[in-house]
Motif scaffolding. Structure first.
Motif, PDB file in Angstrom:
ATOM      1  N   UNK A  67       9.908   4.933  -8.068  1.00  0.00           N
ATOM      2  CA  UNK A  67       8.476   4.589  -8.003  1.00  0.00           C
ATOM      3  C   UNK A  67       8.055   4.061  -6.633  1.00  0.00           C
ATOM      4  N   UNK A  68       8.895   3.225  -6.028  1.00  0.00           N
ATOM      5  CA  UNK A  68       8.571   2.720  -4.691  1.00  0.00           C
ATOM      6  C   UNK A  68       8.514   3.862  -3.686  1.00  0.00           C
ATOM      7  N   UNK A  69       9.380   4.860  -3.847  1.00  0.00           N
ATOM      8  CA  UNK A  69       9.363   6.006  -2.940  1.00  0.00           C
ATOM      9  C   UNK A  69       8.046   6.765  -3.037  1.00  0.00           C
ATOM     10  N   UNK A  70       7.534   6.905  -4.257  1.00  0.00           N
ATOM     11  CA  UNK A  70       6.254   7.590  -4.432  1.00  0.00           C
ATOM     12  C   UNK A  70       5.111   6.784  -3.821  1.00  0.00           C
ATOM     13  N   UNK A  71       5.145   5.462  -3.975  1.00  0.00           N
ATOM     14  CA  UNK A  71       4.114   4.623  -3.360  1.00  0.00           C
ATOM     15  C   UNK A  71       4.202   4.719  -1.835  1.00  0.00           C
ATOM     16  N   UNK A  72       5.414   4.770  -1.292  1.00  0.00           N
ATOM     17  CA  UNK A  72       5.550   4.928   0.159  1.00  0.00           C
ATOM     18  C   UNK A  72       4.992   6.267   0.614  1.00  0.00           C
ATOM     19  N   UNK A  73       5.138   7.295  -0.225  1.00  0.00           N
ATOM     20  CA  UNK A  73       4.547   8.591   0.114  1.00  0.00           C
ATOM     21  C   UNK A  73       3.034   8.475   0.230  1.00  0.00           C
ATOM     22  N   UNK A  74       2.425   7.727  -0.687  1.00  0.00           N
ATOM     23  CA  UNK A  74       0.979   7.491  -0.584  1.00  0.00           C
ATOM     24  C   UNK A  74       0.653   6.673   0.654  1.00  0.00           C
ATOM     25  N   UNK A  75       1.526   5.746   0.999  1.00  0.00           N
ATOM     26  CA  UNK A  75       1.326   4.983   2.232  1.00  0.00           C
ATOM     27  C   UNK A  75       1.307   5.881   3.450  1.00  0.00           C
ATOM     28  N   UNK A  76       2.201   6.882   3.461  1.00  0.00           N
ATOM     29  CA  UNK A  76       2.219   7.836   4.568  1.00  0.00           C
ATOM     30  C   UNK A  76       0.935   8.662   4.595  1.00  0.00           C
ATOM     31  N   UNK A  77       0.446   9.055   3.425  1.00  0.00           N
ATOM     32  CA  UNK A  77      -0.823   9.787   3.361  1.00  0.00           C
ATOM     33  C   UNK A  77      -1.977   8.928   3.856  1.00  0.00           C
ATOM     34  N   UNK A  78      -1.996   7.654   3.444  1.00  0.00           N
ATOM     35  CA  UNK A  78      -3.054   6.747   3.891  1.00  0.00           C
ATOM     36  C   UNK A  78      -3.057   6.643   5.405  1.00  0.00           C
ATOM     37  N   UNK A  79      -1.882   6.467   5.979  1.00  0.00           N
ATOM     38  CA  UNK A  79      -1.778   6.292   7.429  1.00  0.00           C
ATOM     39  C   UNK A  79      -2.300   7.517   8.175  1.00  0.00           C
ATOM     40  N   UNK A  80      -1.987   8.685   7.662  1.00  0.00           N
ATOM     41  CA  UNK A  80      -2.333   9.906   8.372  1.00  0.00           C
ATOM     42  C   UNK A  80      -3.729  10.423   8.059  1.00  0.00           C
ATOM     43  N   UNK A  81      -4.406   9.802   7.085  1.00  0.00           N
ATOM     44  CA  UNK A  81      -5.793  10.179   6.796  1.00  0.00           C
ATOM     45  C   UNK A  81      -6.747   9.005   7.037  1.00  0.00           C
ATOM     46  N   UNK A  82      -6.259   7.991   7.741  1.00  0.00           N
ATOM     47  CA  UNK A  82      -7.087   6.846   8.151  1.00  0.00           C
ATOM     48  C   UNK A  82      -7.745   6.151   6.964  1.00  0.00           C
ATOM     49  N   UNK A  83      -6.983   6.050   5.883  1.00  0.00           N
ATOM     50  CA  UNK A  83      -7.438   5.306   4.710  1.00  0.00           C
ATOM     51  C   UNK A  83      -6.825   3.912   4.798  1.00  0.00           C
ATOM     52  N   UNK A  84      -7.664   2.899   4.944  1.00  0.00           N
ATOM     53  CA  UNK A  84      -7.171   1.545   5.208  1.00  0.00           C
ATOM     54  C   UNK A  84      -6.704   0.826   3.951  1.00  0.00           C
ATOM     55  N   UNK A  85      -7.320   1.109   2.807  1.00  0.00           N
ATOM     56  CA  UNK A  85      -6.956   0.434   1.560  1.00  0.00           C
ATOM     57  C   UNK A  85      -6.945   1.447   0.422  1.00  0.00           C
ATOM     58  N   UNK A  86      -6.095   1.179  -0.555  1.00  0.00           N
ATOM     59  CA  UNK A  86      -6.098   1.965  -1.783  1.00  0.00           C
ATOM     60  C   UNK A  86      -5.975   1.030  -2.967  1.00  0.00           C
ATOM     61  N   UNK A  87      -6.685   1.380  -4.020  1.00  0.00           N
ATOM     62  CA  UNK A  87      -6.623   0.629  -5.268  1.00  0.00           C
ATOM     63  C   UNK A  87      -5.742   1.407  -6.240  1.00  0.00           C
ATOM     64  N   UNK A  88      -5.093   0.690  -7.143  1.00  0.00           N
ATOM     65  CA  UNK A  88      -4.262   1.334  -8.155  1.00  0.00           C
ATOM     66  C   UNK A  88      -4.314   0.516  -9.439  1.00  0.00           C
ATOM     67  N   UNK A  89      -4.447   1.207 -10.560  1.00  0.00           N
ATOM     68  CA  UNK A  89      -4.306   0.589 -11.877  1.00  0.00           C
ATOM     69  C   UNK A  89      -2.878   0.806 -12.326  1.00  0.00           C
ATOM     70  N   UNK A  90      -2.139  -0.259 -12.545  1.00  0.00           N
ATOM     71  CA  UNK A  90      -0.738  -0.085 -12.925  1.00  0.00           C
ATOM     72  C   UNK A  90      -0.277  -1.200 -13.850  1.00  0.00           C
ATOM     73  N   UNK A  91       0.838  -0.930 -14.513  1.00  0.00           N
ATOM     74  CA  UNK A  91       1.470  -1.966 -15.314  1.00  0.00           C
ATOM     75  C   UNK A  91       1.919  -3.099 -14.390  1.00  0.00           C
ATOM     76  N   UNK A  92       1.768  -4.320 -14.857  1.00  0.00           N
ATOM     77  CA  UNK A  92       2.108  -5.466 -14.020  1.00  0.00           C
ATOM     78  C   UNK A  92       3.588  -5.453 -13.637  1.00  0.00           C
ATOM     79  N   UNK A  93       4.435  -5.059 -14.591  1.00  0.00           N
ATOM     80  CA  UNK A  93       5.878  -5.063 -14.301  1.00  0.00           C
ATOM     81  C   UNK A  93       6.235  -4.028 -13.235  1.00  0.00           C
ATOM     82  N   UNK A  94       5.473  -2.931 -13.167  1.00  0.00           N
ATOM     83  CA  UNK A  94       5.715  -1.943 -12.117  1.00  0.00           C
ATOM     84  C   UNK A  94       5.321  -2.502 -10.761  1.00  0.00           C
TER      85      UNK A  94
END
Length: 246
Positions: free
Chosen positions: A155-182
């Motif tokens: 799961x952390x690897x997938x979130x890092x993939x989104x981090x890479x997408x954010x960086x390369x598309x100049x998206x400064x923040x992202x929101x996520x609805x997730x389970x607290x334990x995740x």
């Protein structure tokens, strides 16, 4: 005795991740989402497209998508998407449609051109369960106290993939609805989330969190910094990394 390896080496030996850029890859993603969310978890999502055994919605057309593959079998086993905010009048990110009582500062951020939403994270059930350890046959490096890597770093690897997408598309923040334990699990590796609202019931209890692209890399542990670099290269092979690992 099995050879030890670091986190990045283990990921690169057993997995790879790619940005979806063909209809064929996107079809694999929709089928994986159906397998995970509909068949395995029993969630009920409205499918306006009438196709069987796929899960898709109206946000997919303008989202950035990633697929995680199990390298030995070349099967897709993980997925995540990043939905960028559109400046068209009246557009709302999905998170704003669930009646969460956000304060005005958060609402202003959610309606910014530099905002996105992370959603539909999916990992095939065979890779969410401890029985899948038998697929790997490895041990961790000494820095991990000799214990095996657990599949739950995916799961952390997938979130890092989104981090890479954010960086390369100049998206400064992202929101996520997730389970607290995740969120707690991913935070353990250094990914910083800010809780921005009360939990809601949406296929279980979900909590809204905010993630900053600037903070993704700098707060990671050293092994996850190396993993992020590797994932970024796989998703954005033509891009020059903005960060370097010493």
């Amino acid at each position: 005795m099995h050879q030890t390896m670091d986190l990045k080496s283990h990921f690169n030996e057993f997995f790879y991740i790619t940005r979806i850029n063909t209809p064929e890859l996107l079809d694999q993603a929709f089928k994986l989402r159906y397998e995970v969310y509909i068949k395995d978890c029993g969630y009920e999502f409205h499918n306006p497209y009438g196709a069987d055994e796929i899960e898709k919605d109206s946000y997919d057309e303008h989202s950035y998508h990633c697929l995680l593959f199990h390298r030995p079998t070349n099967n897709p086993i993980g997925y995540i998407r990043l939905i960028p905010y559109k400046t068209n009048g009246g557009y709302l990110l999905p998170v704003e449609k669930f009646g969460i009582n956000f304060n005005q500062n958060i609402i202003k951020k959610l309606r910014s051109s530099t905002m996105g939403e992370i959603s539909r994270m999916a990992i095939h059930p065979s890779f969410r369960r401890r029985l899948s350890d038998r697929l790997y046959k490895f041990e961790c490096s000494e820095s991990s106290n000799g214990s095996r890597f657990r599949v739950n770093y995916l799961p952390a690897s997938l979130v890092l993939a989104c981090g890479a997408l954010m960086k390369n598309h100049y998206i400064e923040h992202s929101v996520a609805l997730m389970e607290y334990k995740l969120a707690v699990l991913i935070k353990k590796y250094g990914v910083v989330f800010e809780k921005i609202g009360d939990s809601i019931q949406l296929n279980g209890t979900r909590t809204p969190f905010l993630m900053s692209s600037q903070e993704i890399y700098e707060n990671l542990s050293d092994d996850f910094k190396e993993l992020f670099t590797s994932i970024d290269h796989q998703i954005n092979p033509s891009q020059t990394l903005a960060v370097n690992v010493e």
